[in-house]
Design a protein around this motif. Sequence first.
Motif, PDB file in Angstrom:
ATOM      1  N   HIS A  17       5.551   9.374  -7.770  1.00 39.47           N
ATOM      2  CA  HIS A  17       5.293  10.085  -6.512  1.00 39.47           C
ATOM      3  C   HIS A  17       5.229   9.095  -5.353  1.00 39.47           C
ATOM      4  O   HIS A  17       5.769   9.349  -4.267  1.00 39.47           O
ATOM      5  N   GLU A  18       4.580   7.961  -5.576  1.00 41.27           N
ATOM      6  CA  GLU A  18       4.451   6.968  -4.514  1.00 41.27           C
ATOM      7  C   GLU A  18       5.793   6.360  -4.141  1.00 41.27           C
ATOM      8  O   GLU A  18       6.005   5.959  -2.997  1.00 41.27           O
ATOM      9  N   VAL A  19       6.705   6.296  -5.110  1.00 40.72           N
ATOM     10  CA  VAL A  19       8.024   5.728  -4.854  1.00 40.72           C
ATOM     11  C   VAL A  19       8.975   6.763  -4.253  1.00 40.72           C
ATOM     12  O   VAL A  19       9.739   6.463  -3.327  1.00 40.72           O
ATOM     13  N   THR A  20       8.916   7.979  -4.778  1.00 44.85           N
ATOM     14  CA  THR A  20       9.912   8.988  -4.392  1.00 44.85           C
ATOM     15  C   THR A  20       9.408   9.987  -3.366  1.00 44.85           C
ATOM     16  O   THR A  20      10.205  10.644  -2.707  1.00 44.85           O
ATOM     17  N   GLY A  21       8.096  10.149  -3.255  1.00 42.76           N
ATOM     18  CA  GLY A  21       7.540  11.175  -2.394  1.00 42.76           C
ATOM     19  C   GLY A  21       7.584  12.557  -3.015  1.00 42.76           C
ATOM     20  O   GLY A  21       7.179  13.536  -2.375  1.00 42.76           O
ATOM     21  N   GLU A  22       8.007  12.676  -4.261  1.00 37.56           N
ATOM     22  CA  GLU A  22       8.142  13.983  -4.894  1.00 37.56           C
ATOM     23  C   GLU A  22       6.759  14.504  -5.292  1.00 37.56           C
ATOM     24  O   GLU A  22       6.067  13.922  -6.123  1.00 37.56           O
TER      25      GLU A  22
ATOM     26  N   THR B 176       0.854  -1.185   0.000  1.00 37.43           N
ATOM     27  CA  THR B 176       0.000   0.000   0.000  1.00 37.43           C
ATOM     28  C   THR B 176       0.891   1.236   0.000  1.00 37.43           C
ATOM     29  O   THR B 176       1.493   1.577   1.023  1.00 37.43           O
ATOM     30  N   PRO B 177       1.017   1.917  -1.116  1.00 35.58           N
ATOM     31  CA  PRO B 177       1.904   3.080  -1.182  1.00 35.58           C
ATOM     32  C   PRO B 177       1.490   4.179  -0.216  1.00 35.58           C
ATOM     33  O   PRO B 177       0.300   4.347   0.093  1.00 35.58           O
ATOM     34  N   ALA B 178       2.470   4.914   0.250  1.00 36.36           N
ATOM     35  CA  ALA B 178       2.196   6.056   1.125  1.00 36.36           C
ATOM     36  C   ALA B 178       1.307   7.047   0.379  1.00 36.36           C
ATOM     37  O   ALA B 178       1.498   7.310  -0.798  1.00 36.36           O
ATOM     38  N   GLY B 179       0.335   7.585   1.092  1.00 38.99           N
ATOM     39  CA  GLY B 179      -0.538   8.576   0.487  1.00 38.99           C
ATOM     40  C   GLY B 179      -1.881   8.034   0.039  1.00 38.99           C
ATOM     41  O   GLY B 179      -2.809   8.804  -0.216  1.00 38.99           O
TER      42      GLY B 179
ATOM     43  N   LEU C  89     -13.510  -0.823  -3.178  1.00 39.88           N
ATOM     44  CA  LEU C  89     -12.223  -0.418  -2.608  1.00 39.88           C
ATOM     45  C   LEU C  89     -12.362  -0.496  -1.096  1.00 39.88           C
ATOM     46  O   LEU C  89     -13.474  -0.468  -0.558  1.00 39.88           O
ATOM     47  N   ALA C  90     -11.252  -0.560  -0.413  1.00 44.36           N
ATOM     48  CA  ALA C  90     -11.272  -0.597   1.053  1.00 44.36           C
ATOM     49  C   ALA C  90     -10.409   0.519   1.610  1.00 44.36           C
ATOM     50  O   ALA C  90      -9.391   0.892   1.000  1.00 44.36           O
ATOM     51  N   ALA C  91     -10.805   1.063   2.747  1.00 43.44           N
ATOM     52  CA  ALA C  91      -9.930   2.008   3.435  1.00 43.44           C
ATOM     53  C   ALA C  91      -8.621   1.303   3.773  1.00 43.44           C
ATOM     54  O   ALA C  91      -8.603   0.098   4.055  1.00 43.44           O
ATOM     55  N   VAL C  92      -7.538   2.040   3.724  1.00 42.47           N
ATOM     56  CA  VAL C  92      -6.227   1.439   3.943  1.00 42.47           C
ATOM     57  C   VAL C  92      -6.163   0.744   5.295  1.00 42.47           C
ATOM     58  O   VAL C  92      -5.546  -0.324   5.429  1.00 42.47           O
ATOM     59  N   ASP C  93      -6.814   1.323   6.303  1.00 43.82           N
ATOM     60  CA  ASP C  93      -6.778   0.718   7.635  1.00 43.82           C
ATOM     61  C   ASP C  93      -7.865  -0.335   7.839  1.00 43.82           C
ATOM     62  O   ASP C  93      -8.038  -0.868   8.950  1.00 43.82           O
ATOM     63  N   GLY C  94      -8.624  -0.639   6.797  1.00 46.71           N
ATOM     64  CA  GLY C  94      -9.660  -1.668   6.893  1.00 46.71           C
ATOM     65  C   GLY C  94     -10.921  -1.231   7.582  1.00 46.71           C
ATOM     66  O   GLY C  94     -11.795  -2.051   7.842  1.00 46.71           O
ATOM     67  N   SER C  95     -11.068   0.058   7.817  1.00 46.22           N
ATOM     68  CA  SER C  95     -12.225   0.533   8.577  1.00 46.22           C
ATOM     69  C   SER C  95     -13.451   0.796   7.715  1.00 46.22           C
ATOM     70  O   SER C  95     -14.531   1.068   8.256  1.00 46.22           O
TER      71      SER C  95
END
Length: 881
Positions: free
Chosen positions: A477-482, A13-16, A619-625
Motif C-alpha cells: 500500500h505504501e508503495v502503490t497507494g492501493e 517516510t512512506p505516504a500515509g 516514535l515521532a510525528a512525521v513532521d517532528g512536532s
Amino acid sequence: MTIPLDLRVTGATPAGWAVRPFALADVELGDGLFAAKRSLMLDFARGYDVDRLLQVFRTNAGLDTLGAVAPGGWEGLDGEANGNLRGHFTGHFLTMLAQAYASTGEQVFADRIHYMVGALAEVRQALRDDPVVREATDRPGSVRLIRGSYQYLELPATALGATAEVTLAAWVKPTHDTDWARVFDFGDDTTRYLYLTVRNAAGAPRFAITTTGAEGEQGIDGEQPLPLDEWSHLAVTITCATGTLYVNGVAVGENTAMTLNPEVLGSLTNNWIGRSQYPDDPVFAGALDGVGIWWRALSADEVARLPRSGGGSIVGDPVPRRTWGGPSHPGFLAAYPETQFITLESMTESRYTVVWAPYYTAHKILRGLLDAYRAVGDPVALDLATGLCDWMYARLSVLPDETRQRMWGIFSSGEFGGIVEAICDLYAVTGDPRHAALARLFDLDSLIDACAAGRDVLDGLHANQHIPIFIGLVRLHEVTGEQRYLTAARRFWDMVIPTRMYSIGGTSTVEFWRAAGVIAGSLGELTAETCCAYNLLKLSRMLFLHDRDPKYMDYYERAMYNQVPGSKRDLADAEKPLVTYFIGLTPGHVRDYTPKEGATCCEGTGMESATKYQDTVYLAAVDGSALYVNLYSPSTLGWAERGITVVQDTRYPYAQDTTLTIHGEGAFDLCLRVPGWARDGFEVQVNGERTAGTAGPDGYLTISRAWRDGDTVGVRIPFRLRVERALDDPGIQTLFYGPVNLVARDARSTLLPVSLYPTARLSGDLIAALTPEPGAPLHFTLDGVPVAPFFEGTDDPTHVYFRRSEPQVIFAGLDSGVANPVRDDGTGLLDEVWDAAPFRDQEALVDRVRAVVDAWVDGGLLTAGDGDRIVVAAAAAPFQI
C-alpha cells in the motif's frame, strides 16, 4: 494480472504515515528487563560459529565447508523433510547481527556480517560457474563428491561400450548411509539401465541390469554394508551368463543365469558416475579412486590386484555436472538447488518432503542481506539482495497468474513469509520498477479480497504462513497507494485480535487457526507459535504508524512484556539461541527452549526479537512536532533532528512509575501512552507539578510546551490485578497485574481453581488475593501456590489459565451466606457486580449490587430473600479503597 512498471520509489517516510520510528541506534536500552534478555542473545551472536550456518550454502555450491558441521533441526542435509528449509537460519542470523551492531556498535558484529556476506558472494559465484570436483584429502588424484552439492560425473557416450563382457571397478569411500546412491549408472531412463550401487535397500552393494525397468532387473547383491568413511574396493564382472560382485577382491555374490549385458542394452544416453536414472535417488556422497571400465571380464586374481588408481578404458575425461544443471539467472542464491522453486510451479497440493517453502527461505536470506546492508553499508550485501530479487522476477514474471495464485495457496510448500515487505524495502533503495512489480507477483487474491471485504476465512489456515502476508500488504500500500491492501491488513488484524489471541499475545494451535472466539477450546501443548507473535508485533506496529489506533499499541505492549521475553530462556548459551517454538498453555506446561534440536523458524525470529526491543519505545510525528512514548522502559533517545535527548529512568514493569528527563530545548508535544488497562489513576507531573489531562482518542495524554534543558516528566501508571476471560468459556481466566501476565508455577496437570472476589477492593483491584514475596518484585503466592511473571524464562511448570471458582457471595471477607449463582454461559452474579468497578465509594457498590440482584431475581435466578442478604452484606463489608 498485469503488473505495472511505473510504481514510484517511496521515500524514507512512506505516504500515509502519521508517525515514524527511530533507528535502533537512536535508542539505547538501560538496565532492565529488555536489556537483560538482549544480553543473553548477544552472547549467542558473538559466540556461534558462523561457518556452521554457511555449511549448507557452501555444500550446495560444491565449495570447501572448512570442516564445519551444520546446525541441527531444520538446518542441514539431514534436517526435517530432507533439509528442505535449510538456509533460512543464516538469514535470521544476519538480521540478528545487523540489529546487534546497530544497537551496541560492537565491531565483532560488523566483522561477522562482512565475513558472512563475503562467503555468500563466493557461493553465488560458484553456483554461476561450472562445478569443480575436488580431491579426497587422504588420496591425491581421487575424486570427492560432496553430499548436498548434487554433483556427479558425466562419462563419454562410448565409455561402457557395446560389449558382451565387462568389468566395472572403483575404490569407494562412502560418507553417508543413504540407499541407492550409484557408483556407476548407464541408461536411457528408468527402463533400460545398468548400475552398481554401494547400498541397496538392505544397505549392501548391488549390481543390476534391465531392459524392462525395476521389475525386470537381473541383479547381484552383497551381504554386508560397506563401512562409512573407509576405503573399500567394489567391482563387478559379466562374462557369458555369469555376473560376479566383488568387495575388496573377494567375491560376495554371483548370478549364473544372466541374459543381459551391455551389448544387449546398446547405445545409452546417460553415462554417469555418482548419479541414478531415478531422480529421487541420492547422489553418491564420498570419494572415488581407481575408477575403471574394462571391456572384458577380469579374473578374480586381476580384480584382487587392481591398484588404487589407474586402469580401465574410460574414453575421455569425466565431466563434472550438477543434477539440476545450474541457476536460471545469475542472481540465484540458496542452500539447495533451484529445483525446489521449479517443482513448486507444477505442484497442486502440499508435499513438504518434496518442496518446503522455498520462497520463505528466500525471504529470510533477502531480509538478512538487506539488514546487513543497512547496518554496515556493505555493497556486496546489496548486490546479493538485488540479484536475488532480479532472479525471482525473471522466474515469476513469466508464470501465468493462475499458476502463482495456485502456488501461494498451497500450505507450507507455497509459504513465502514476509518476502513482499523485504522486496518493497529493496525497491525503496534501488528504485528499480521490476522490484515493485515483483512484490505484487506474490498477491494471493482470494485471501486479500476476502479480508478486504471483511469475510473471516481464517479458520483452518496456517497462522504464520499468512500473518506475514499482511505485513507485506501494508508495505505494498505504501508503495502503490492501493487502498485494498491496507484495508485487508486492518480487517485481518481484527480477525485475529482478540478473537484468536491468547493472553500472552500469541495465536495458533498446532500452527493453525481455529474459529474466531475459540480460546479455552484450543488450549494445548502446541499453542502460541512464537513466530506468530513476532509477526503480529510487526503488523501492529506498521498499522499504528498509519492509524495511531490505541488497540495496536495495547497489543504491542502485551506481546512485548509477555510472550516475546518469556519465549527466551534466562540462560546464556553460545551454541543455542534457547527460544521456544510453541508455548503450551495446558496446566503444568514446561517450556521447551531447544525445540527440534535448534534452528527452527521461531528460534530465528526469537533471535531477531531479542535484538530489537527498543524499536518502538519511542516514535515521532512525521513532521517532528511530537514525540510519542509508547513503552515505559529504561532507555535513552537521541532525537537528532530536534537536538533533543530523552532519558527515561524506570524499573518498569517491576515498578509503576517512570521519569523522563529532557536534555535540549524546543517546543513539541510529548505524547504519553495511557495503557488500555490503566483506566484510572494515570498521573503526570512536569517538574514536580501535577498536570491535568486525560488520554485522547489515540490513547495518549499530550503535554504541549516549550521544553527547557533539564525538564522532568514523572509518570505514574498504577497496576491493578485483573482477570481476562476466555471468550468461549468465561470461567477459564488468566491473571494480569498491569501489563504483566502472571502465571502459577505448579506441576499439576489440571486447571487450578482460583477465588479472587472475597478480598476485592472498591477500585476493582483484586491484588489482596495475592501475598507478595519479600524481595522478589512481581512474585506472589495465591492460596500457597507461587505466582510469577510469564516473561521469566524458567523451566518451571506453569499455569497461564485457571478455572475461576467463586462459590460464595463474599464482600471484603464478609460472607453473605448465599451461594454465587451462575448463568448458563458461566457468568456469575459477582462477575456482573465487579465488571462495573471501579466504584467511587461503598454506596456506589451497593447500588450496583442492588441493581444486579433485582435483575437476577426478576430472571428467576435468585430468590428475593437471598438477594436481600447479598445487599446487606455489601453494605456492611469493611472495604478498602
